[in-house]
Design an enzyme around this catalytic site. Structure first.
Site, PDB file in Angstrom:
ATOM      1  N   ASN A   1      -4.592   2.246  10.063  1.00  0.00           N
ATOM      2  CA  ASN A   1      -5.412   2.527   8.854  1.00  0.00           C
ATOM      3  C   ASN A   1      -5.656   1.278   7.927  1.00  0.00           C
ATOM      4  O   ASN A   1      -5.073   0.741   7.324  1.00  0.00           O
ATOM      5  CB  ASN A   1      -4.397   3.336   7.857  1.00  0.00           C
ATOM      6  CG  ASN A   1      -4.938   3.844   6.138  1.00  0.00           C
ATOM      7  OD1 ASN A   1      -6.143   3.719   6.322  1.00  0.00           O
ATOM      8  ND2 ASN A   1      -4.074   4.008   5.185  1.00  0.00           N
ATOM      9  N   PRO A   2      -6.645   0.802   8.478  1.00  0.00           N
ATOM     10  CA  PRO A   2      -7.041  -0.680   7.894  1.00  0.00           C
ATOM     11  C   PRO A   2      -7.683  -0.605   6.863  1.00  0.00           C
ATOM     12  O   PRO A   2      -8.180   0.455   6.159  1.00  0.00           O
ATOM     13  CB  PRO A   2      -7.997  -1.191   8.862  1.00  0.00           C
ATOM     14  CG  PRO A   2      -8.679   0.168   9.597  1.00  0.00           C
ATOM     15  CD  PRO A   2      -7.685   1.176   9.383  1.00  0.00           C
TER      16      PRO A   2
ATOM     17  N   PHE B   1       0.787  -1.370   0.077  1.00  0.00           N
ATOM     18  CA  PHE B   1      -0.036  -0.134  -0.037  1.00  0.00           C
ATOM     19  C   PHE B   1       0.891   1.136  -0.014  1.00  0.00           C
ATOM     20  O   PHE B   1       1.661   1.609   0.594  1.00  0.00           O
ATOM     21  CB  PHE B   1      -0.675  -0.102   1.103  1.00  0.00           C
ATOM     22  CG  PHE B   1      -1.973   1.164   1.207  1.00  0.00           C
ATOM     23  CD1 PHE B   1      -3.204   0.836   0.741  1.00  0.00           C
ATOM     24  CD2 PHE B   1      -1.798   2.181   2.118  1.00  0.00           C
ATOM     25  CE1 PHE B   1      -4.175   1.620   0.803  1.00  0.00           C
ATOM     26  CE2 PHE B   1      -2.620   3.091   2.163  1.00  0.00           C
ATOM     27  CZ  PHE B   1      -3.974   2.798   1.363  1.00  0.00           C
TER      28      PHE B   1
HETATM   29  N1  GLN Z   1      -0.308   1.575   7.622  1.00  0.00           N
HETATM   30  C1  GLN Z   1      -0.323   1.924   6.105  1.00  0.00           C
HETATM   31  C2  GLN Z   1      -0.677   3.228   5.654  1.00  0.00           C
HETATM   32  O1  GLN Z   1      -1.269   3.705   6.264  1.00  0.00           O
HETATM   33  C3  GLN Z   1      -0.775   0.668   5.511  1.00  0.00           C
HETATM   34  C4  GLN Z   1      -2.298   0.715   5.423  1.00  0.00           C
HETATM   35  C5  GLN Z   1      -2.985  -0.526   4.837  1.00  0.00           C
HETATM   36  O2  GLN Z   1      -2.105  -1.452   4.187  1.00  0.00           O
HETATM   37  N2  GLN Z   1      -4.180  -0.482   4.625  1.00  0.00           N
HETATM   38  O3  GLN Z   1      -0.235   3.704   4.549  1.00  0.00           O
END
Ligand code: GLN
Length: 310
Positions: A205-206, A105
Site C-alpha cells: 500500500n505505497p 501510517f
Molecule cells: N502498509 C501499511 C498500511 O497499509 C503502511 C502503508 C504506508 O505507509 N503507505 O497501512
C-alpha cells in the site's frame, strides 16, 4: 422507580455520561470533526474501559471526576484534530487489534482488500514467500503471517519508528518469527537475501498522494501522519513506477503483485503494468464505494496468464 438511599444520580456538580458525551460531541462538532458523536463515544468507552455498546445502558449514571477530567483532555486533543487512532493508540484491522503511533501510517479499512486478495490466492498448505513494501505499523505483514500457516514474510519500511511498531505488533500476535523487518526504500531492503525469482506475493500500500494535494488533506492526516508514507512525487505515481518495474525480478513465475491504489489510478497503473513484458493477468478489485482500490497482476514466464487467472 425504586428509591435509593445513596443516590446514583450525579453528586453535586458531577455530570452523567450522557451529559459528558453531549458536551464533547458539541465541542468536536465545532472543531469540524467528521463523526463527533461516534468519536466522543469511542473516547469515553476508552476512558471507562467499557465496550462502546455498554455505554448506552449507563448513560444516566454519573461520570466520576477523574474519568471526566481524562475524558475532557482526550476530547480536547481530538478537537485539535489529532486522529482518534493516535489518541487511543490502537485500531482494528482484519478483526485484529493493531497498535498505532503518531507519525506511523494508520491502517485503513480499504487495505483489508490487499490482505484478502493475497489470502484468496495463497496455498494454505505450502510455504508462501511474501514481500510487504512499506509495512508501516505492520498491518499487512502481520495479518498475513497470522492467517497463512506457512508464510515467510519480508516487511520493509524507510522509517525506524514504523519498523519498531510493526515488530511490536508482530510480537503481540506471536508471529515475529515469521517476519523479517528490513529498513530501506522499495526493493533496496530486500537485497542480498536470495529472494530473486522466488517471491509468491509482493503486497504494498505505497504512498500515492500527489505532492500538490498534501496541503489540502484533512488536518488529521496533514498534521499528524507522515508525508513519507503518503506522498509520492508530482502525480502520486513514483512508487508504483519503481515497484512495477522491479516486480518481475523478484516474483517467481506465476507470482502475484498486489497493490493498493488511490482513486482514479487504476487505468494509469494497469497501463504501467502492461508495458512490462513479464507482467499480465491484470485484475482490479473495487472497494465498498465502488472505487477500483486494488490491482492484482501476475508474473508470466512458463504460465499462460489468461488461463492462469483465478
Ligand atoms: N502498509 C501499511 C498500511 O497499509 C503502511 C502503508 C504506508 O505507509 N503507505 O497501512
Amino acid at each position: 422507580m425504586p428509591h435509593r438511599s445513596t443516590p446514583l444520580s450525579p453528586q453535586k456538580g458531577s455530570k452523567s455520561l450522557q451529559e459528558a458525551l453531549l458536551e464533547a460531541t458539541q465541542l468536536l462538532e465545532k472543531a469540524g470533526v467528521d463523526s463527533p458523536r461516534l468519536d466522543a463515544e469511542v473516547l469515553l468507552s476508552e476512558v471507562l474501559s467499557l465496550p462502546r455498546h455498554q455505554l448506552y445502558a449507563r448513560l444516566n449514571e454519573p461520570i466520576d471526576t477523574a474519568s471526566h477530567r481524562t475524558f475532557r483532555r482526550l476530547v480536547k486533543k481530538r478537537a485539535a484534530r489529532v486522529p482518534l487512532q493516535y489518541i487511543i493508540g490502537h485500531v482494528e484491522f482484519m478483526s485484529m487489534d493493531f497498535l498505532t503511533e503518531e507519525g506511523v501510517f494508520i491502517p485503513r479499512p480499504e487495505t483489508e482488500l490487499v490482505v484478502e486478495a493475497v489470502l484468496q490466492r495463497a496455498e494454505l498448505t505450502q510455504s508462501t514467500i511474501i514481500m510487504d513494501i512499506g509495512a508501516g505499523s505492520g498491518n499487512i505483514a502481520v495479518s498475513l503471517a497470522v492467517n497463512l500457516p506457512h508464510a515467510e514474510v519480508y516487511a520493509s519500511d524507510t522509517s525506524k519508528k514504523a519498523l519498531r511498531l510493526a515488530r511490536f505488533n508482530a510480537q503481540r500476535y506471536l508471529v515475529e518469527d515469521k517476519i523479517s523487518f528490513l529498513k530501506g526504500p522499495l526493493y533496496a531492503a530486500f537485497q542480498g537475501l536470495g529472494l530473486e525469482g522466488r517471491v509468491d506475493f509482493i503486497a504494498s500500500n505505497p504512498p500515492y498522494v500527489p505532492e500538490g494535494e498534501w496541503k489540502g488533506l484533512q488536518p488529521e492526516v496533514r498534521d499528524h501522519e507522515s508525508p513519507e508514507a503518503l506522498v509520492a512525487g508530482k502525480d502520486g505515481m513514483d512508487c508504483y513506477r519503481d515497484i512495477i518495474k522491479g516486480a518481475s525480478l523478484w516474483l517467481r513465475p506465476g507470482g502475484w503483485l498486489v497493490l493498493e491504489l488511490g482513486e482514479g489510478q487504476a487505468a494509469p497503473i494497469s497501463g504501467l503494468i502492461l508495458k512490462e513484458e513479464n507482467l499480465g493477468g491484470v485484475e482490479a478489485i473495487k472497494d465498498l464505494q465502488d472505487i477500483e482500490r486494488v490491482i492484482v497482476a501476475r508474473r508470466g514466464g512458463g504460465i499462460r496468464l489468461r488461463r492462469a487467472e483465478r
